[in-house]
Design an enzyme around this catalytic site. Structure first.
Site, PDB file in Angstrom:
ATOM      1  N   ASP A  79       0.835  -1.203   0.000  1.00 42.80           N
ATOM      2  CA  ASP A  79       0.000   0.000   0.000  1.00 42.80           C
ATOM      3  C   ASP A  79       0.870   1.254   0.000  1.00 42.80           C
ATOM      4  O   ASP A  79       0.621   2.202  -0.754  1.00 42.80           O
ATOM      5  CB  ASP A  79      -0.932  -0.014   1.213  1.00 42.80           C
ATOM      6  N   GLU A 138      -2.030  -5.208  -3.771  1.00 42.35           N
ATOM      7  CA  GLU A 138      -1.095  -4.472  -2.921  1.00 42.35           C
ATOM      8  C   GLU A 138      -0.032  -5.404  -2.355  1.00 42.35           C
ATOM      9  O   GLU A 138       1.149  -5.030  -2.265  1.00 42.35           O
ATOM     10  CB  GLU A 138      -1.855  -3.770  -1.798  1.00 42.35           C
TER      11      GLU A 138
END
Length: 244
Positions: free
Chosen positions: A54, A126
């Site tokens: 992320d 992610e």
């Protein structure tokens, strides 16, 4: 000697094809497996890699946007980035990479449709970015982000990325010194892997509410905010029902 069965061979072929689509061959294959492992499968799941990915994704996308939109201010860049890294966008990327067929999860989660669930697939994207970062460093991870998002960014204009309804509603209210809205789920329907959410958006200070429906809580919130914002904008005109 353990001989791989047919299922193992199929999975190996799929993982090899996935690495081709990613443009990265893992030196440490366990990282790839971990990135594709949902927490229901076991302790060695992908949530730590998701956390790392992320951060890498946001940094890499920020760099691409900084290059592409030289005349845009911070607010515009932040808004575009938010669109690119939201669950809906990452879900589309996951489908393009073919992640549903390589995810590892418990039999129960799989039967409930987990391999198709947008939140699980977005998290896996992610996690893959995080895994590439650990395996090959930031340059390799940034190259992956460019591969996944570069064409969309290059073909975009900043003005085409409008504010999402929740953000626009909040800014509309804040400009008038009105407390931000509240959201609550009022109903859910459908099976676990294909649920529909109904969410209520309320502005108590104005005694107005609207509801929205969507395949995720976020989508339902956005729809409710869009409807309520429409009511408020209409009321803000002379003669509107909420004007005094």
């Amino acid at each position: 000697m353990c001989v791989p069965d047919a299922a193992d061979k199929v999975m190996d072929t799929r993982l090899d094809a996935l690495q081709g689509r990613l443009g990265h061959r893992f030196t440490e294959g366990s990282l790839l497996n971990r990135a594709l492992t949902h927490r229901s499968f076991g302790a060695d799941h992908n949530e730590r890699l998701e956390f790392l990915g992320d951060a890498v994704l946001n940094l890499a996308v920020s760099g691409l946007l900084f290059e592409r939109f030289g005349g845009s201010d911070e607010g515009d860049l932040t808004r575009v980035r938010a669109h690119l890294v939201r669950e809906e966008s990452l879900h589309r990327v996951a489908l393009g990479l073919g992640l549903p067929e390589v995810m590892r999860m418990s039999d129960g989660e799989a039967r409930a449709g987990g391999a198709q669930r947008p939140s699980i697939l977005a998290d896996a994207v992610e996690a893959l970015i995080g895994a590439v970062f650990v395996d090959g460093g930031y340059d390799r991870a940034a190259a992956l982000v460019r591969r996944l998002f570069g064409e969309v960014i290059a073909a975009s204009e900043a003005d085409s990325w409008s504010k999402d309804p929740k953000t626009e509603l909040q800014e509309w209210l804040q400009a008038r010194r009105i407390a931000v809205p509240s959201y609550r789920i009022v109903a859910t329907s459908g099976q676990a892997h294909a649920q529909t959410f109904e969410v209520e958006c309320a502005v108590p200070a104005l005694s107005v509410t609207e509801t929205g429906r969507g395949r995720s809580r976020r989508a339902a919130e956005q729809e409710a905010a869009r409807r309520l914002l429409g009511v408020l904008k209409a009321s803000d005109r002379p003669g509107g029902p909420l004007r005094t």
